[in-house]
Design a protein around this motif. Structure first.
Motif, PDB file in Angstrom:
ATOM      1  N   TYR A 186      -8.277   3.135  -9.202  1.00 15.49           N
ATOM      2  CA  TYR A 186      -7.439   3.376  -8.026  1.00 15.49           C
ATOM      3  C   TYR A 186      -6.017   2.848  -8.216  1.00 15.49           C
ATOM      4  O   TYR A 186      -5.094   3.286  -7.533  1.00 15.49           O
TER       5      TYR A 186
ATOM      6  N   ASP B 133       0.857  -1.185   0.000  1.00 11.87           N
ATOM      7  CA  ASP B 133       0.000   0.000   0.000  1.00 11.87           C
ATOM      8  C   ASP B 133       0.896   1.239   0.000  1.00 11.87           C
ATOM      9  O   ASP B 133       2.125   1.134  -0.081  1.00 11.87           O
ATOM     10  N   TYR B 134       0.284   2.398   0.142  1.00  8.42           N
ATOM     11  CA  TYR B 134       1.019   3.652   0.038  1.00  8.42           C
ATOM     12  C   TYR B 134       1.123   4.330   1.415  1.00  8.42           C
ATOM     13  O   TYR B 134       0.294   5.160   1.776  1.00  8.42           O
TER      14      TYR B 134
ATOM     15  N   ASN C 113      -2.083   5.226  -9.546  1.00 10.53           N
ATOM     16  CA  ASN C 113      -1.750   6.143  -8.462  1.00 10.53           C
ATOM     17  C   ASN C 113      -0.371   6.754  -8.722  1.00 10.53           C
ATOM     18  O   ASN C 113       0.619   6.042  -8.893  1.00 10.53           O
ATOM     19  N   LYS C 114      -0.303   8.070  -8.726  1.00 13.91           N
ATOM     20  CA  LYS C 114       0.962   8.754  -9.031  1.00 13.91           C
ATOM     21  C   LYS C 114       2.058   8.423  -8.028  1.00 13.91           C
ATOM     22  O   LYS C 114       3.251   8.570  -8.319  1.00 13.91           O
ATOM     23  N   ASN C 115       1.673   7.926  -6.844  1.00 12.92           N
ATOM     24  CA  ASN C 115       2.673   7.530  -5.854  1.00 12.92           C
ATOM     25  C   ASN C 115       3.487   6.324  -6.300  1.00 12.92           C
ATOM     26  O   ASN C 115       4.522   6.011  -5.689  1.00 12.92           O
ATOM     27  N   GLN C 116       3.053   5.644  -7.340  1.00 10.13           N
ATOM     28  CA  GLN C 116       3.846   4.546  -7.896  1.00 10.13           C
ATOM     29  C   GLN C 116       5.257   5.011  -8.235  1.00 10.13           C
ATOM     30  O   GLN C 116       6.225   4.257  -8.106  1.00 10.13           O
TER      31      GLN C 116
END
Length: 378
Positions: free
Chosen positions: A134, A105-106, A137-140
């Motif tokens: 979902y 998860d982030y 996610n740019k957090n990738q």
């Protein structure tokens, strides 16, 4: 392998995250020093899963505490899981000693700020099949290494500029853990069994608008069994927000209705393997169901314009209806019209889950992590 690496899998989530990484942790432990870093209230499923796997005894589980003050406030607020940011800050010094940290998860942002010279390496696992929007996610892009399940995920990330410098397509390790498990029959009859699996998101879930009508349909139509196993967040106050007390007692007592609001069986594909027909809305669990292609029905009570929307890609795999009033006809068509949808499901399987004849997704993931660390850590 250049050296023995110290790798930690972070498990601060609920049990539906566990099977996505546990086989890879044990496979990696055959050659590396592997830890699972978790919290003192961790579900016992973690330990029983490790005991059931080869090399599970080599994985070191550490139940790390959050700060004393936060532990008290978590208890007062009825939290089963520690708040991740506070847990990370409390244990940061120890976390920074690892060569790599693996997330499903982030909650990695504090580590981005605290680590030196990009060490430890941050590795991202998906925690489900590639379903709704979902996953984009740019957090990738914060992660040093991305493990992906298949061609669809890789190509969509590429289109959306979400591929980091080191992606690896390995397949779906969860299926490795569960493929040889046998699940006992829930119903002692030969009636067709339907799995009703609504999502928890209030803006998308069929439960709020038509869920009780669905259960009432099966209560009145005893020629079908139904397993009601929603996403385990649906009846959690701070997630789906639904109240389980609104489910009439008669449904719990009905011989053709089995209700599970969040046990281990709701996440280990037991119900997926027990059912003949899938009934859902936007849960990506349908992609696990169609690994063995079978009829699917999707509820669209909000009348979403879904045909050209990638977020509803899975609705190509079966009939789409708007309410429980259409269930009787849809169920009668489910088997007779399945030939329409079987090729679509087979194509989705190929796109979703990379496979090779001579290796498992677990083996490929463990090997990919080692090869990445060999290149990046001198």
């Amino acid at each position: 392998m250049k050296k023995k690496y110290k790798v930690a899998f972070l498990f601060l989530d609920e049990i539906h995250h566990l099977y996505h990484f546990i086989t890879v942790a044990t496979e990696l432990a055959k050659e590396q020093e592997v830890h699972v870093l978790t919290h003192p209230q961790v579900n016992s499923l973690l330990y029983s899963s490790l005991q059931s796997l080869e090399a599970g005894e080599k994985v070191k589980v550490e139940e790390l505490k959050t700060s004393a003050f936060r532990a008290i406030t978590d208890k007062l607020k009825g939290r089963d899981l520690p708040r991740k940011g506070f847990w990370l800050k409390k244990n940061m010094k120890y976390l920074l000693q690892f060569d790599a940290l693996v997330f499903t998860d982030y909650f990695h942002h504090y580590l981005l700020k605290s680590r030196q010279n990009s060490t430890p390496k941050l590795i991202k696992f998906p925690h489900g099949a590639p379903g709704r929007a979902y996953i984009f996610n740019k957090n990738q892009l914060d992660f040093d290494f991305q493990l992906l399940s298949g061609k669809f995920q890789f190509e969509e990330y590429q289109k959306r500029n979400l591929l980091g410098n080191h992606p690896a397509v390995v397949g779906y390790p969860k299926a490795d853990f569960l493929k040889n498990r046998t699940s006992k029959d829930i119903f002692s009859n030969n009636k067709p069994t339907v799995l009703y699996n609504p999502h928890f998101d209030p803006a998308l879930s069929s439960w709020k608008k038509t869920g009780l009508d669905v259960l009432e349909f099966f209560y009145q139509n005893k020629e079908y069994n139904v397993i009601f196993a929603p996403h385990l967040h649906l009846f959690q106050k701070k997630k789906g927000g639904e109240d389980s007390s609104t489910i009439p007692e008669k449904f719990f007592k009905s011989e053709n209705i089995h209700i599970d609001l969040g046990s281990e069986a709701s996440v280990d594909m037991s119900y997926v393997s027990n059912a003949d027909i899938y009934l859902g809305d936007v849960s990506s669990q349908v992609f696990e169901f169609i690994i063995n292609p079978r009829p699917c029905i999707f509820l669209n009570p909000y009348d979403f314009a879904y045909e050209d929307d990638i977020a509803f890609r899975f609705w190509q795999a079966g009939q789409v209806i708007q309410s429980a009033n259409e269930l009787e006809q849809a169920l009668r068509k489910a088997t007779t019209q399945f030939d329409r949808f079987k090729p679509v499901q087979e194509r989705m399987n190929e796109e979703n889950f990379y496979s090779e004849d001579n290796s498992t997704a677990t083996q490929r993931a463990a090997r990919a992590i080692t090869e990445f660390l060999d290149k990046e850590i001198s």
